[in-house]
Design an enzyme around this catalytic site. Structure first.
Site, mmCIF file in Angstrom:
data_model
loop_
_atom_site.group_PDB
_atom_site.id
_atom_site.type_symbol
_atom_site.label_atom_id
_atom_site.label_comp_id
_atom_site.label_asym_id
_atom_site.label_seq_id
_atom_site.Cartn_x
_atom_site.Cartn_y
_atom_site.Cartn_z
ATOM 1 N N HIS A 282 0.852 -1.187 0.000
ATOM 2 C CA HIS A 282 0.000 0.000 0.000
ATOM 3 C C HIS A 282 0.890 1.240 0.000
ATOM 4 O O HIS A 282 1.336 1.694 1.056
ATOM 5 C CB HIS A 282 -0.903 -0.008 1.240
ATOM 6 C CG HIS A 282 -1.941 -1.092 1.196
ATOM 7 N ND1 HIS A 282 -2.298 -1.825 2.300
ATOM 8 C CD2 HIS A 282 -2.695 -1.550 0.177
ATOM 9 C CE1 HIS A 282 -3.244 -2.686 1.953
ATOM 10 N NE2 HIS A 282 -3.497 -2.548 0.677
ATOM 11 N N TYR A 477 4.141 -0.373 5.062
ATOM 12 C CA TYR A 477 4.768 -1.679 5.318
ATOM 13 C C TYR A 477 3.783 -2.837 5.334
ATOM 14 O O TYR A 477 3.688 -3.584 6.307
ATOM 15 C CB TYR A 477 5.596 -1.626 6.609
ATOM 16 C CG TYR A 477 6.460 -0.399 6.683
ATOM 17 C CD1 TYR A 477 7.507 -0.224 5.779
ATOM 18 C CD2 TYR A 477 6.210 0.612 7.600
ATOM 19 C CE1 TYR A 477 8.282 0.914 5.794
ATOM 20 C CE2 TYR A 477 6.978 1.766 7.629
ATOM 21 C CZ TYR A 477 8.009 1.912 6.730
ATOM 22 O OH TYR A 477 8.766 3.039 6.752
ATOM 23 N N HIS A 478 3.103 -2.972 4.214
ATOM 24 C CA HIS A 478 2.179 -4.093 4.035
ATOM 25 C C HIS A 478 2.617 -4.970 2.845
ATOM 26 O O HIS A 478 1.804 -5.279 1.981
ATOM 27 C CB HIS A 478 0.762 -3.584 3.761
ATOM 28 C CG HIS A 478 0.137 -2.852 4.904
ATOM 29 N ND1 HIS A 478 -1.008 -2.085 4.761
ATOM 30 C CD2 HIS A 478 0.470 -2.782 6.213
ATOM 31 C CE1 HIS A 478 -1.332 -1.579 5.936
ATOM 32 N NE2 HIS A 478 -0.452 -1.970 6.837
ATOM 33 N N PRO A 479 3.880 -5.383 2.762
ATOM 34 C CA PRO A 479 4.273 -6.173 1.593
ATOM 35 C C PRO A 479 3.581 -7.534 1.594
ATOM 36 O O PRO A 479 3.484 -8.181 2.642
ATOM 37 C CB PRO A 479 5.792 -6.333 1.762
ATOM 38 C CG PRO A 479 6.030 -6.196 3.225
ATOM 39 C CD PRO A 479 4.992 -5.231 3.718
#
Ligand SMILES: Cc1cc2nc3c(=O)[nH]c(=O)nc-3n(C[C@H](O)[C@H](O)[C@H](O)COP(=O)(O)OP(=O)(O)OC[C@H]3O[C@@H](n4cnc5c(N)ncnc54)[C@H](O)[C@@H]3O)c2cc1C
Length: 549
Positions: A282, A477-479
């Site tokens: 995101h 930090y939503h990999p």
């Protein structure tokens, strides 16, 4: 996973974690910023690219990722969010039976201990699960202002964790009485030293899987602890849950990955799969600032800050006040722009507090050094998040040091033009909040001064907003997606719908990396739900009935 699998009495579970025990400091929600860049962060950064992070130091963005018991749930911002029904129905429609919203709702509820159930619909919320979910007791005026402002624009105030999440609210958090509830706190601490069939080894860095190349069967793993290399063997199977950045790394080091890339590093290929492809996150920007007035600014002196810290420590058992919360980060809204082609949001808004003068005087340094508790600020940054990006990134092994070096992260954000256009709609929507009574009453207004390196564009124009995206790129930090779940017909699939790795026996991946498409919301609870679902699948696969120890 370790908790649910060790419910089967006759199974023995070994959990290997590269990082240390979860430190006490990570329990304090308000000082979460200090964890990024610390020794419990893998401290990875993206590779320089033409369309991202151009004004961030080194032209690369930090990609924080937890390296401790609890992983990223121990360093994250504690927002409790599930995503939209369409996300999971889409996964199932792609050929992944068992992953529709209907299949997963029981698992969302299973992990949840909602302490605000009176105001919520029990059809959607659970109370018996390990993860305590509640709202922070500390609330400041800007947090309320934002939800009011979104509401004034026509967005309803809703429970954001039902099937459709277009609307706004102050988010729930994974916390209890002003302390973090990580997956370690929720699932591991209660069973440690209680269940005899689980062993946990921390500071154990898994280097490689042990695979019999003839039968393509995984037999165990090789790990390093205190400079000593160990080999450990599994009777049943190995489950990789290293997260979307490190799971592909470990698989590739073990010969599971894109043939060409592995051969270029002289790694013998066991299974030629698109490991590391399909990277999604995101994306957002640091660039847009809102200034508050003297009444709504929460900035305090250093002396007052020390008093607050002391007060937080002294309060027991229930912590309150600014350090017990992540304040402004909990004002959330989801909107649907004209680009959305489903009845679901394509932009989520988060906000962060900041010192506006310090940001403007040297954005690079400010972004790399700001560790003030999140509740203290004199301005805000508005962060529209691109919920369903079309661009795809890739993770590769580091050629000079594939084993111990960081993986090469190519985010490739904004390589599809529509992603920029959707984000510009989001930024414009944020700017429109200035017209609301909520903003006016709080003396909040956008700082209409161009930021460094975007001075040549007119503030607020398409080109200016595009400049913010490219120069001041960030993610929250939503990999996900780098070990994609999919049917055998999907050329990019790495795992099947029971999360077994294609072409290799006795190996699964269970973490955020298996998401075929990123969900429309923060990714912690979706990942927990993947683990809850996968645990039951594994029990079914071995036909085990559970007898709790
Ligand atoms: C700063 C930050 C803020 C965030 N904020 C939110 C939020 O507010 N709400 C939300 O829902 N989500 C948030 N997220 C995202 C969410 O926390 C993650 O999506 C989720 O934790 C991912 O879980 P995972 O199990 O896939 O990976 P991780 O949680 O990253 O776990 C992987 C674990 O594997 C370990 N590991 C990796 N490699 C090895 C190896 N070789 N050997 C041994 N161990 C290894 C790691 O140390 C880590 O403990 C945030 C993330 C970050 C980093």
């Amino acid at each position: 996973m370790a908790n649910r699998l060790s419910e089967v009495k006759k199974w023995r579970i070994l959990l290997l974690e590269a990082g240390p025990e979860e430190p006490d400091v990570s329990m304090i929600p308000g000082i979460v910023r200090t964890l990024a860049g610390s020794s419990i962060d893998w401290n990875y950064r993206t590779q320089p690219e033409p369309l991202t992070c151009r004004s961030i130091r080194g032209k690369t963005c930090a990609w924080t990722s937890g390296k401790t018991m609890g992983g990223s749930s121990s360093v994250n911002y504690l927002v409790y969010m599930r995503g939209n029904r369409r996300d999971y129905d889409h996964w199932a429609e792609l050929g992944n039976p068992g992953w529709s919203y209907k299949d997963l709702l029981p698992y969302f509820k299973k992990s949840e201990n909602n302490r605000e159930i009176e105001g919520r619909d029990p059809y959607y919320h659970g109370t018996g699960g390990p993860i305590t979910v509640e709202r922070f007791s500390y609330l400041d005026s800007s947090t309320v202002m934002l939800v009011r402002a979104f509401n004034e624009t026509g967005l309803p105030i809703i429970d954001l964790n039902k099937e459709n999440n277009i609307g706004t609210d102050i988010a729930l958090s994974t916390s209890r009485d002003g302390r973090r509830v990580s997956t370690n706190v929720a699932y591991i601490k209660p069973i440690r030293k209680v269940r005899p069939n689980i062993d946990i080894i921390v500071n154990a860095f898994v280097k490689q899987l042990i695979i019999n190349p003839a039968t393509k069967t995984v037999r165990g793993v090789i790990y390093l602890k205190n400079g000593i290399t160990y080999r450990v063997f599994a009777k049943k199977e190995v489950i990789v849950s290293s997260g979307a950045l490190n799971s592909p790394k470990l698989l590739m080091l073990s010969g599971i990955g894109p043939k060409k890339h592995l051969e270029s590093l002289n790694i013998p290929v066991i299974s030629n799969l698109s490991v590391g492809h399909n990277l999604q996150d995101h994306v957002t920007t640091h660039g847009l600032s809102i200034l508050l007035n003297n009444k709504t600014s929460t900035m305090i002196s250093a002396k007052e800050l020390f008093q607050k810290i002391r007060k937080y420590y002294d309060e027991d058992p229930k912590k309150g006040g600014p350090l017990s919360a992540t304040s402004i980060l909990n004002s959330v809204a989801f909107i649907k722009t004209k680009y959305a082609n489903e009845d679901a949001p394509d932009i989520q808004f988060h906000f962060d507090g900041r010192n506006v003068e310090e940001f403007y005087s040297d954005p690079q340094t400010y972004m790399e050094t700001n560790i003030l508790p999140v509740s203290f600020y004199n301005g805000l940054t508005a962060r529209p998040l691109l919920l369903i990006p079309k661009s795809r990134g890739i993770i590769l092994l580091n050629k000079t040091n594939p084993e111990y070096g960081p993986p090469l992260i190519y985010s490739r954000f904004f390589t599809v033009q529509e992603d920029i256009d959707v984000m510009i709609e989001g930024l414009r929507y944020a700017i429109s909040l200035e017209k609301t009574d909520a903003f006016k009453e709080n003396g909040a207004h956008f700082v209409r001064k161009p930021v460094k390196n975007c001075e040549s564009y007119l503030w607020g124009s398409y080109e200016y907003l595009k400049c913010l995206l490219i120069e001041y790129t960030t993610t929250i930090y939503h990999p996900v997606g780098t070990c994609k779940m999919g049917p055998p017909t999907d050329k990019e699939a790495v795992v099947d719908s029971r999360l077994r790795v294609y072409g290799v026996k006795r190996l699964r991946v269970v973490d955020a990396s298996i998401m075929p498409f990123i969900v429309r919301g923060n990714t912690n609870i979706p990942t927990v739900t993947i683990a809850e679902r996968a645990s039951d699948m594994i029990k079914e696969d071995y036909s085990e009935t559970v007898e709790i120890l």
